[in-house]
Structures are given as C-alpha cells and as structure tokens.
Design a protein around this motif. Structure first.
Motif, PDB file in Angstrom:
ATOM      1  N   VAL A  79      10.178  10.872 -24.000  1.00  0.00           N
ATOM      2  CA  VAL A  79      10.103   9.828 -22.980  1.00  0.00           C
ATOM      3  C   VAL A  79      11.449   9.732 -22.292  1.00  0.00           C
ATOM      4  O   VAL A  79      12.478   9.591 -22.959  1.00  0.00           O
ATOM      5  N   ALA A  80      11.437   9.796 -20.957  1.00  0.00           N
ATOM      6  CA  ALA A  80      12.658   9.630 -20.178  1.00  0.00           C
ATOM      7  C   ALA A  80      12.277   9.356 -18.726  1.00  0.00           C
ATOM      8  O   ALA A  80      11.428  10.063 -18.162  1.00  0.00           O
ATOM      9  N   ASP A  81      12.879   8.335 -18.149  1.00  0.00           N
ATOM     10  CA  ASP A  81      12.688   8.022 -16.718  1.00  0.00           C
ATOM     11  C   ASP A  81      11.217   7.910 -16.327  1.00  0.00           C
ATOM     12  O   ASP A  81      10.778   8.507 -15.337  1.00  0.00           O
ATOM     13  N   ASP A  82      10.445   7.138 -17.077  1.00  0.00           N
ATOM     14  CA  ASP A  82       9.019   6.920 -16.817  1.00  0.00           C
ATOM     15  C   ASP A  82       8.205   8.214 -16.816  1.00  0.00           C
ATOM     16  O   ASP A  82       7.156   8.308 -16.191  1.00  0.00           O
ATOM     17  N   ARG A  83       8.678   9.209 -17.525  1.00  0.00           N
ATOM     18  CA  ARG A  83       7.955  10.462 -17.726  1.00  0.00           C
ATOM     19  C   ARG A  83       7.708  10.621 -19.222  1.00  0.00           C
ATOM     20  O   ARG A  83       8.630  10.488 -20.016  1.00  0.00           O
ATOM     21  N   VAL A  84       6.477  10.923 -19.565  1.00  0.00           N
ATOM     22  CA  VAL A  84       6.111  11.154 -20.965  1.00  0.00           C
ATOM     23  C   VAL A  84       5.612  12.583 -21.069  1.00  0.00           C
ATOM     24  O   VAL A  84       4.638  12.959 -20.410  1.00  0.00           O
ATOM     25  N   SER A  85       6.292  13.367 -21.875  1.00  0.00           N
ATOM     26  CA  SER A  85       5.874  14.749 -22.122  1.00  0.00           C
ATOM     27  C   SER A  85       5.392  14.852 -23.557  1.00  0.00           C
ATOM     28  O   SER A  85       6.112  14.496 -24.491  1.00  0.00           O
ATOM     29  N   ILE A  86       4.160  15.310 -23.713  1.00  0.00           N
ATOM     30  CA  ILE A  86       3.575  15.509 -25.033  1.00  0.00           C
ATOM     31  C   ILE A  86       3.430  17.017 -25.194  1.00  0.00           C
ATOM     32  O   ILE A  86       2.647  17.655 -24.489  1.00  0.00           O
ATOM     33  N   LEU A  87       4.230  17.568 -26.087  1.00  0.00           N
ATOM     34  CA  LEU A  87       4.281  19.015 -26.297  1.00  0.00           C
ATOM     35  C   LEU A  87       3.685  19.302 -27.669  1.00  0.00           C
ATOM     36  O   LEU A  87       4.302  18.994 -28.687  1.00  0.00           O
ATOM     37  N   ALA A  88       2.480  19.839 -27.691  1.00  0.00           N
ATOM     38  CA  ALA A  88       1.770  20.020 -28.958  1.00  0.00           C
ATOM     39  C   ALA A  88       1.460  21.490 -29.219  1.00  0.00           C
ATOM     40  O   ALA A  88       1.329  22.282 -28.290  1.00  0.00           O
ATOM     41  N   ARG A  89       1.356  21.817 -30.497  1.00  0.00           N
ATOM     42  CA  ARG A  89       0.948  23.172 -30.878  1.00  0.00           C
ATOM     43  C   ARG A  89      -0.499  23.412 -30.455  1.00  0.00           C
ATOM     44  O   ARG A  89      -0.845  24.461 -29.944  1.00  0.00           O
ATOM     45  N   ARG A  90      -1.360  22.403 -30.692  1.00  0.00           N
ATOM     46  CA  ARG A  90      -2.758  22.423 -30.255  1.00  0.00           C
ATOM     47  C   ARG A  90      -3.090  21.046 -29.705  1.00  0.00           C
ATOM     48  O   ARG A  90      -2.604  20.041 -30.225  1.00  0.00           O
ATOM     49  N   ALA A  91      -3.943  20.990 -28.692  1.00  0.00           N
ATOM     50  CA  ALA A  91      -4.408  19.720 -28.138  1.00  0.00           C
ATOM     51  C   ALA A  91      -5.772  19.938 -27.508  1.00  0.00           C
ATOM     52  O   ALA A  91      -6.052  21.005 -26.958  1.00  0.00           O
ATOM     53  N   GLU A  92      -6.608  18.910 -27.610  1.00  0.00           N
ATOM     54  CA  GLU A  92      -7.941  18.979 -27.014  1.00  0.00           C
ATOM     55  C   GLU A  92      -8.343  17.577 -26.576  1.00  0.00           C
ATOM     56  O   GLU A  92      -8.237  16.625 -27.354  1.00  0.00           O
ATOM     57  N   LEU A  93      -8.798  17.458 -25.323  1.00  0.00           N
ATOM     58  CA  LEU A  93      -9.280  16.177 -24.826  1.00  0.00           C
ATOM     59  C   LEU A  93     -10.563  15.811 -25.560  1.00  0.00           C
ATOM     60  O   LEU A  93     -11.406  16.667 -25.834  1.00  0.00           O
ATOM     61  N   GLY A  94     -10.709  14.526 -25.861  1.00  0.00           N
ATOM     62  CA  GLY A  94     -11.891  14.066 -26.572  1.00  0.00           C
ATOM     63  C   GLY A  94     -13.176  14.402 -25.848  1.00  0.00           C
ATOM     64  O   GLY A  94     -14.194  14.707 -26.475  1.00  0.00           O
ATOM     65  N   SER A  95     -13.142  14.381 -24.508  1.00  0.00           N
ATOM     66  CA  SER A  95     -14.332  14.681 -23.713  1.00  0.00           C
ATOM     67  C   SER A  95     -14.744  16.149 -23.793  1.00  0.00           C
ATOM     68  O   SER A  95     -15.862  16.501 -23.425  1.00  0.00           O
ATOM     69  N   GLU A  96     -13.857  17.007 -24.287  1.00  0.00           N
ATOM     70  CA  GLU A  96     -14.148  18.439 -24.375  1.00  0.00           C
ATOM     71  C   GLU A  96     -14.487  18.900 -25.795  1.00  0.00           C
ATOM     72  O   GLU A  96     -14.772  20.071 -26.020  1.00  0.00           O
ATOM     73  N   VAL A  97     -14.451  17.982 -26.760  1.00  0.00           N
ATOM     74  CA  VAL A  97     -14.678  18.346 -28.159  1.00  0.00           C
ATOM     75  C   VAL A  97     -16.155  18.637 -28.408  1.00  0.00           C
ATOM     76  O   VAL A  97     -17.029  17.865 -28.013  1.00  0.00           O
ATOM     77  N   ASP A  98     -16.432  19.758 -29.063  1.00  0.00           N
ATOM     78  CA  ASP A  98     -17.771  20.077 -29.557  1.00  0.00           C
ATOM     79  C   ASP A  98     -17.885  19.363 -30.905  1.00  0.00           C
ATOM     80  O   ASP A  98     -17.345  19.825 -31.912  1.00  0.00           O
ATOM     81  N   LYS A  99     -18.562  18.219 -30.904  1.00  0.00           N
ATOM     82  CA  LYS A  99     -18.606  17.366 -32.101  1.00  0.00           C
ATOM     83  C   LYS A  99     -19.247  18.060 -33.296  1.00  0.00           C
ATOM     84  O   LYS A  99     -18.767  17.928 -34.421  1.00  0.00           O
ATOM     85  N   ALA A 100     -20.312  18.803 -33.063  1.00  0.00           N
ATOM     86  CA  ALA A 100     -20.983  19.490 -34.172  1.00  0.00           C
ATOM     87  C   ALA A 100     -20.065  20.538 -34.790  1.00  0.00           C
ATOM     88  O   ALA A 100     -19.967  20.652 -36.018  1.00  0.00           O
ATOM     89  N   ALA A 101     -19.360  21.277 -33.959  1.00  0.00           N
ATOM     90  CA  ALA A 101     -18.442  22.299 -34.473  1.00  0.00           C
ATOM     91  C   ALA A 101     -17.274  21.649 -35.220  1.00  0.00           C
ATOM     92  O   ALA A 101     -16.873  22.133 -36.276  1.00  0.00           O
ATOM     93  N   ALA A 102     -16.754  20.554 -34.682  1.00  0.00           N
ATOM     94  CA  ALA A 102     -15.644  19.859 -35.342  1.00  0.00           C
ATOM     95  C   ALA A 102     -16.084  19.303 -36.694  1.00  0.00           C
ATOM     96  O   ALA A 102     -15.347  19.384 -37.677  1.00  0.00           O
ATOM     97  N   ARG A 103     -17.298  18.747 -36.763  1.00  0.00           N
ATOM     98  CA  ARG A 103     -17.797  18.219 -38.028  1.00  0.00           C
ATOM     99  C   ARG A 103     -17.982  19.341 -39.042  1.00  0.00           C
ATOM    100  O   ARG A 103     -17.635  19.202 -40.213  1.00  0.00           O
TER     101      ARG A 103
END
Length: 135
Positions: A79-103
């Motif tokens: 976080v710096a100067d009203d900028r938030v950077s999220i740097l992740a090894r893996r990330a997936e939006l909830g709207s894109e998750v295949d729920k059956a595969a994740a379960r």
C-alpha cells in the motif's frame, strides 16, 4: 477518493480497477485499507481471500458495485499513495471458480493430509470461500 487496486500473479493481471476499500488477511492479521492509508507491506496468509469493496466498472469483470472476492495463495500486499498492489503466487476471482472442481480438490487434499492442512487444501478452501461457498 478511491483506491487504485491491482491483483497480479507472475504471468498476468487478474484484476485492476478502483475500489473504496480492500480487506486482506496477512500473517500479522486482517488488514483493511482505505484511502490515505499509510504505506505498508504485508505478507498474505496462505490460502486466504482478498475482498475488494465497491469496485468500479473499470475492473475486468465489469462489476459496478458490491464486493469482489479473490482467492490468493502466498504473496504480498503493498500500500502506498492510495495504490494497493496484491502480488500473489496464485489468484482466482470468486466469479471464475469452478466450485465442483474446487470441492473435489479439497476432498482429495484433505484425504492426503496428516494432521495439519496442506497448502493445496488451503488453496481449494480459499477458492470455495471466494466463490461464496462454505468450506
């Protein structure tokens, strides 16, 4: 005023846009970020969910208001100067998750675990939570 938020993984940008608030779980605890937040660098908790509140239409998914949730594995939040950077090894939006595969991944990872939860199980659990499912 709004925050400019970027969620990126090594090979692509997952989401970028403006938001009112970002909530993330770090190794030091939950962190809420609003405008004018002092600079900070945090380590994301393995298999957690980042919540982006009131994202504007500039985001990749076109969501106008509400909440955007994303599962993240290990990484950093800057976080710096009203900028938030999220740097992740893996990330997936909830709207894109295949729920059956994740379960199914969660069940398989849980069956292999002996005592403590494996990183694969935490990742599958985070994906389900980001998609709005109980995990």
């Amino acid at each position: 005023m709004t925050l400019h938020v970027e969620l990126v993984v090594p090979d692509r940008e997952v989401w970028s846009g403006s938001a009112r608030m970002v909530v993330a779980k770090t190794l030091d605890g939950d962190m809420g970020v609003l405008t004018s937040h002092p600079p900070v660098l945090g380590i994301l908790a393995e298999g957690s969910v980042v919540r982006i509140l009131d994202p504007e239409a500039s985001g990749a998914d076109g969501q106008v208001s509400g909440e955007l949730a994303a599962a993240v594995s290990s990484g950093f939040l800057s976080v710096a100067d009203d900028r938030v950077s999220i740097l992740a090894r893996r990330a997936e939006l909830g709207s894109e998750v295949d729920k059956a595969a994740a379960r199914a991944e969660l069940e398989e990872a849980s069956a292999d675990a002996s005592g403590s939860e494996s990183p694969e199980a935490r990742w599958a659990r985070a994906r389900l939570r980001a998609a709005g499912e109980q995990a």
